[in-house]
Design an enzyme around this catalytic site. Sequence first.
Site, short mmCIF file in Angstrom:
data_model
loop_
_atom_site.label_atom_id
_atom_site.label_comp_id
_atom_site.label_asym_id
_atom_site.label_seq_id
_atom_site.Cartn_x
_atom_site.Cartn_y
_atom_site.Cartn_z
N SER A 226 0.87 -1.19 0.00
CA SER A 226 0.00 0.00 0.00
C SER A 226 0.90 1.22 0.00
O SER A 226 2.10 1.11 0.30
CB SER A 226 -0.84 -0.03 1.28
OG SER A 226 -1.51 1.20 1.51
N TYR B 205 -1.70 -1.01 10.59
CA TYR B 205 -1.78 -1.15 9.13
C TYR B 205 -0.49 -0.68 8.46
O TYR B 205 0.09 -1.37 7.62
CB TYR B 205 -2.98 -0.34 8.61
CG TYR B 205 -3.30 -0.59 7.15
CD1 TYR B 205 -3.78 -1.83 6.73
CD2 TYR B 205 -3.11 0.40 6.19
CE1 TYR B 205 -4.07 -2.07 5.39
CE2 TYR B 205 -3.40 0.17 4.85
CZ TYR B 205 -3.88 -1.06 4.45
OH TYR B 205 -4.16 -1.30 3.13
N1 NAD Z 1 -8.88 -0.26 -0.54
C1 NAD Z 1 -7.80 0.49 -0.53
O1 NAD Z 1 -7.88 1.72 -0.60
C2 NAD Z 1 -6.44 -0.15 -0.43
C3 NAD Z 1 -5.30 0.66 -0.61
C4 NAD Z 1 -4.05 0.08 -0.50
C5 NAD Z 1 -3.92 -1.28 -0.26
N2 NAD Z 1 -5.04 -2.03 -0.09
C6 NAD Z 1 -4.85 -3.45 0.17
O2 NAD Z 1 -5.45 -4.19 -0.87
C7 NAD Z 1 -5.87 -5.46 -0.40
C8 NAD Z 1 -7.32 -5.67 -0.77
O3 NAD Z 1 -8.07 -4.62 -0.18
P1 NAD Z 1 -9.59 -4.32 -0.56
O4 NAD Z 1 -9.74 -2.85 -0.68
O5 NAD Z 1 -10.02 -5.18 -1.68
O6 NAD Z 1 -10.26 -4.73 0.83
P2 NAD Z 1 -11.48 -5.71 1.12
O7 NAD Z 1 -11.74 -5.62 2.57
O8 NAD Z 1 -12.59 -5.40 0.17
O9 NAD Z 1 -10.86 -7.12 0.72
C9 NAD Z 1 -10.00 -7.82 1.57
C10 NAD Z 1 -10.41 -9.28 1.54
O10 NAD Z 1 -9.51 -10.03 2.37
C11 NAD Z 1 -10.27 -11.00 3.04
N3 NAD Z 1 -9.63 -11.43 4.28
C12 NAD Z 1 -9.40 -10.69 5.38
N4 NAD Z 1 -8.87 -11.47 6.36
C13 NAD Z 1 -8.74 -12.72 5.84
C14 NAD Z 1 -8.27 -13.95 6.35
N5 NAD Z 1 -7.81 -14.05 7.61
N6 NAD Z 1 -8.29 -15.03 5.54
C15 NAD Z 1 -8.76 -14.93 4.27
N7 NAD Z 1 -9.23 -13.78 3.73
C16 NAD Z 1 -9.23 -12.69 4.51
C17 NAD Z 1 -11.60 -10.31 3.35
O11 NAD Z 1 -12.62 -11.26 3.62
C18 NAD Z 1 -11.81 -9.49 2.11
O12 NAD Z 1 -12.63 -10.14 1.15
C19 NAD Z 1 -5.59 -5.47 1.10
O13 NAD Z 1 -4.35 -6.11 1.36
C20 NAD Z 1 -5.49 -4.00 1.43
O14 NAD Z 1 -4.74 -3.76 2.58
C21 NAD Z 1 -6.29 -1.51 -0.19
#
Ligand code: NAD
Length: 256
Positions: A144, A157
């Site tokens: 991220s 985070y």
């Molecule tokens: N959304 C943003 O703005 C953003 C920005 C930078 C990085 N990210 C990163 O991108 C990735 C995806 O984020 P997103 O926005 O799609 O979030 P999201 O919450 O929509 O998706 C994350 C998924 O991970 C799954 N998950 C969480 N814990 C788990 C576990 N113990 N076992 C299996 N699955 C698990 C959740 O059920 C969820 O479906 C993450 O690593 C997040 O940190 C997101």
Amino acid sequence: MSGTSYEGKTVLITGANGAIGTATAKLLAERGAEVFAVDIPGTDWSAFRNAVGHEDRVATGEADVTLEKDVKGYVEAAKARFGKIDVFFNNAGVEGPVAELPDLKIDDLRKVFDVNVVGVVLGLKYVLKEMYAAGKGAVVNTSSVAGLGGSPGMTPYISSKHAVLGVTRTAALEGAPKGVRVNCVNPGPIDSRMMDSINTGQGDKEKMHDATASAVPMARYGTPVEVAGLVAFLGSDDAGYCNGGFYTVDGGMTAT
Ligand SMILES: NC(=O)c1ccc[n+]([C@@H]2O[C@H](COP(=O)([O-])OP(=O)(O)OC[C@H]3O[C@@H](n4cnc5c(N)ncnc54)[C@H](O)[C@@H]3O)[C@@H](O)[C@H]2O)c1
């Protein structure tokens, strides 16, 4: 269909039911990939299935990425279904609660590290064994912009996403002689449930939403598919000389 073809490639995605995971599964399936999509036990896959389609080439599995037996299980299930893993999008993550250090509950730090760091490392442990045996493969971990700088109230985070960078670099050095590339993507704020949750934790959700957008030179949030496009590139042979790198997709946020 535009972009690099994924015909004949098998892609394993964790956190697949989330915003970025779903967009990536959809994009890669559209480009011809077989996709093994993994998310937490009890996941309701209906929105994912509607969005992604291609049911002949897209399978789902359930696993808690923090549990070694579950991780071993999803890798075995992906192999049993498609016979190989060419690309691994090691993407499951959680944001954790917002709290400045004096108020931080250490258990919250542990829970975020368990998913964002232990989960990523366990995925690498079992997928790399398969890729090494095949003599090829590409991994994309999800870090991220939170892996590149600090943010008040976000110690769990921020520190977990910095760790993903270190894990990526080490895995890339180990994988290089074995034909496996490992990179990470560093998205900025993406219009998603996760950003809504962080904005709510940091104060007034609408105000924080606007403040975040105005901190981005492009003055907007990114979309999940804009992250998926970068993942598609890094997983493909077009990125054949990209290894151990981190790649921002943040509207210029980290250029300032
Ligand atoms: N959304 C943003 O703005 C953003 C920005 C930078 C990085 N990210 C990163 O991108 C990735 C995806 O984020 P997103 O926005 O799609 O979030 P999201 O919450 O929509 O998706 C994350 C998924 O991970 C799954 N998950 C969480 N814990 C788990 C576990 N113990 N076992 C299996 N699955 C698990 C959740 O059920 C969820 O479906 C993450 O690593 C997040 O940190 C997101």
